[in-house]
Structure formats: structure tokens, C-alpha cells
Design a protein around this motif. Structure first.
Motif, PDB file in Angstrom:
ATOM      1  N   THR A   1       0.834  -1.201   0.000  1.00 24.29           N
ATOM      2  CA  THR A   1       0.000   0.000   0.000  1.00 24.29           C
ATOM      3  C   THR A   1       0.869   1.251   0.000  1.00 24.29           C
ATOM      4  O   THR A   1       2.024   1.227   0.461  1.00 24.29           O
ATOM      5  CB  THR A   1      -0.931   0.011   1.232  1.00 24.29           C
TER       6      THR A   1
ATOM      7  N   ASP B   1      -0.165   3.903   1.640  1.00 31.18           N
ATOM      8  CA  ASP B   1      -0.466   4.565   2.917  1.00 31.18           C
ATOM      9  C   ASP B   1       0.691   4.378   3.892  1.00 31.18           C
ATOM     10  O   ASP B   1       1.359   3.334   3.903  1.00 31.18           O
ATOM     11  CB  ASP B   1      -1.748   3.988   3.524  1.00 31.18           C
TER      12      ASP B   1
ATOM     13  N   ARG C   1       2.657   3.502   7.142  1.00 35.39           N
ATOM     14  CA  ARG C   1       2.484   2.480   8.180  1.00 35.39           C
ATOM     15  C   ARG C   1       2.329   3.168   9.545  1.00 35.39           C
ATOM     16  O   ARG C   1       3.189   3.965   9.942  1.00 35.39           O
ATOM     17  CB  ARG C   1       3.714   1.569   8.197  1.00 35.39           C
TER      18      ARG C   1
ATOM     19  N   GLN D   1      -6.219   1.948  13.506  1.00 34.08           N
ATOM     20  CA  GLN D   1      -5.639   2.430  12.251  1.00 34.08           C
ATOM     21  C   GLN D   1      -4.703   1.384  11.655  1.00 34.08           C
ATOM     22  O   GLN D   1      -4.692   1.163  10.429  1.00 34.08           O
ATOM     23  CB  GLN D   1      -4.890   3.735  12.511  1.00 34.08           C
TER      24      GLN D   1
ATOM     25  N   TRP E   1      -4.792  -0.631   8.148  1.00 32.83           N
ATOM     26  CA  TRP E   1      -3.640  -0.577   7.250  1.00 32.83           C
ATOM     27  C   TRP E   1      -3.256  -1.978   6.777  1.00 32.83           C
ATOM     28  O   TRP E   1      -2.829  -2.175   5.635  1.00 32.83           O
ATOM     29  CB  TRP E   1      -2.467   0.084   7.962  1.00 32.83           C
TER      30      TRP E   1
END
Length: 326
Positions: A61, A63, A65, A227, A231
């Protein structure tokens, strides 16, 4: 016995999952950590211990970490060198694609010496080029170990929600010798139900036995943990997210949520003759979450005992740890 229960397709298996300590941990501290962990693990009424092979997954991803990644000890090394006193089977995860056929062949031989059981997982990024494919890894296992061992695989309900083919993937793996599946952590029980529904239908159509499904349950004690779970690709329904974020005691609330999921899955699987069990995951370093994982383990054990899936044994949770189990 873990192996016998799997081969008899018995429901009621209970596993506990941990991650090894950080690779940079000093030897003397490693011994202290393992002794503390063993004092708890040896008291648990579980059929096997799962030792995860943690991966960075940053390539999966774009995004950021939520928690920084740090390499952990090799799970086989940790289980064989530091957890010998725990006289129950160990299930060792390994990312097959990182290793050559020769390396995997030797690794499986090493597992055999300790009566450990493998779970092969794929590489975290679909763009990564594996040294050995999962099919090739399963073939290596079949050629040398199918008569004395069992091999597991991972199932991901979230993947089925997107591609609608998790049942196909699972049956392809059973064709390669896989006899049981350990799920990704479950918060969305509807995603899990859809996988089970399609898997049962596919097995009936092909006149195949339904493989054993081990449902993984874990805890969420903070907004940052929430979160991180997202993830990792774990889908958490909005109502559960809201509940966890606003609850003054999210750890205890997540135990209650996990028990609700477990209660539903026990009923669902028993009604459809799906062989099943649970894996309680404890990879947190927060004492509150570790203690709660043991509470959840005990509660799931009692739930399965209530449904005639487990019996009383002299070994049970006797105390709570003062730190993380590793």
C-alpha cells in the motif's frame, strides 16, 4: 492432539498466536522474555501455538504504516531455541516466495525434527517476484511430509469481498494438500459468512470434504491500533469502529465484540457441519491488550465447552502476565 483432531475433522481446536521478539533483542533479554512467556503459555489449554513470520508489507500500500516496522527473530529459530519447554505443537508461518526450493526443502526438514507444522503465506505485494511459488512450496511439502504432517494456509475474507473467489483459492490449496485454513483477523463477520457460504456450496458441488477453518480473533485497544488493523487490510465495520473509538474501555469492549463474533460463528458452523476452531492472536506489546487476549482465550474455550466441543482439563489459565507474550 492437534494432528489427530485435524485428521478427524474435529471442531473445537483452540490456538494462540504470537510474534517473536525483535531481531535486535540482546541474548540475555531474549532468555528473560521467553521464560516469562513460557510461564504463561505452559498453563494454557490450547492445542497448538502459532508463531507468525512478520513482514513489512509496505509495498502492499502507499499509505503510511502507523507503527514503524522492525525485523523480528525467525519464527522457527525462536520456537526451536527458546520455547522448547512448551510441549504442544507449534505452527510456524513462512513467506515461501522469499526462499529458494532448496532453502524450503531444508526448512521443512528442520520442522520435522521438532514436529512443527508449516503454514506458507505469499509475498505481501502482488508485484513481487517469488523465488518459489506457493504451488511449488506445496509440492515440496507433499513429496516429503504429507504422510507424517499437515500443512495449513491463510484465508482472507476481505479478499473474497473484492474478488469473489476465496472459495476457489481455498479448494485449489486443498488440492495441493492443505487441510486447514487460519483466517486473517475477523471484525466483519458478514465477510466471513459469505466465504463460508460459498465454500460449503463449492465443496458440495465437487463432493469434497469441507476443510477445517480456524477463525482468528484479536483485540483493539486504541485508535492507533485500529488504524494499524485497517492498514493491514482488515475491514472493520463503521459501527464497530465508532464503538471502539468512543468507548471509555476499548480493550474490554473489543473482548465483547470478539465474543459476539465467536458466538455467531460457532452456531453458523455447527448448523452447517463445518469443522472449525479459533486462534486468539496476541501480538501487542501493551500489557492491557495481552491480558485481555488471555481473557478472550478463556472465554472462547468456555464457549466451545458449552457447545460440547471441548472438555475440562487440568491445564487452564492460572495467571495473567506482567508483559507481552513472545
Amino acid at each position: 492432539m492437534f494432528l489427530a483432531k485435524l485428521r478427524r475433522k474435529e471442531s473445537g481446536l483452540l490456538l494462540y498466536g504470537i510474534s517473536p521478539p525483535k531481531a535486535q533483542t540482546a541474548p540475555e533479554k531474549l532468555r528473560a522474555i521467553s521464560e516469562k512467556s513460557l510461564s504463561i503459555l505452559c498453563s494454557l489449554d490450547i492445542d497448538a501455538l502459532v508463531v507468525y513470520d512478520l513482514q513489512d508489507e509496505a509495498e502492499r500500500t502507499t499509505d503510511e504504516r502507523p507503527f514503524p516496522f522492525a525485523n523480528s527473530l525467525d519464527p522457527f529459530e525462536y520456537a526451536s531455541q527458546y520455547l522448547q519447554r512448551l510441549e504442544i505443537p507449534k505452527i510456524i508461518y513462512r513467506s515461501a516466495g522469499k526462499f529458494s526450493k532448496e532453502e524450503l526443502t531444508q526448512w521443512l526438514e528442520d520442522l520435522k525434527k521438532y514436529s512443527f507444522y508449516p503454514v506458507f503465506v505469499g509475498l505481501p505485494s502482488p508485484d513481487s517476484v517469488p523465488k518459489t511459488s506457493l504451488d511449488q512450496a506445496y509440492q515440496i511439502w507433499r513429496e516429503g511430509h504429507k504422510d507424517h504432517s499437515v500443512i495449513g494456509a491463510v484465508t482472507i475474507p476481505e479478499r473474497h469481498a473484492i474478488f469473489k473467489d476465496e472459495d476457489v483459492r481455498m479448494l485449489n490449496k486443498t488440492g495441493c494438500g492443505v487441510s486447514y485454513f487460519i483466517s486473517q483477523c475477523i471484525f466483519n463477520v458478514e465477510y466471513t459468512r459469505r466465504v463460508l457460504e460459498d465454500l460449503v456450496a463449492a465443496c458440495r458441488n465437487k463432493k469434497q470434504e469441507i476443510p477445517t477453518i480456524i477463525f482468528t480473533l484479536t483485540l483493539c485497544g486504541s485508535a492507533k491500533t485500529l488504524q494499524f488493523l485497517e492498514w493491514l487490510g482488515i475491514h472493520i465495520p463503521d459501527d464497530i469502529k465508532e464503538d471502539l473509538v468512543t468507548n471509555p474501555n476499548p480493550v474490554q469492549r473489543s473482548v465483547e465484540i470478539a465474543m459476539g463474533i465467536a458466538t455467531y460463528l460457532v452456531k453458523y458452523c455447527q448448523e452447517r457441519s463445518i469443522p472449525f476452531g479459533f486462534n486468539i492472536e496476541s501480538v501487542s506489546i501493551r500489557k492491557e491488550e495481552v491480558d485481555a487476549s488471555l481473557e478472550l482465550l478463556n472465554a472462547v474455550r468456555e464457549l466451545m465447552k458449552k457447545h460440547g466441543l471441548r472438555t475440562d482439563v487440568s491445564s487452564h489459565i492460572q495467571s495473567v502476565p506482567s508483559g507481552p507474550i513472545q
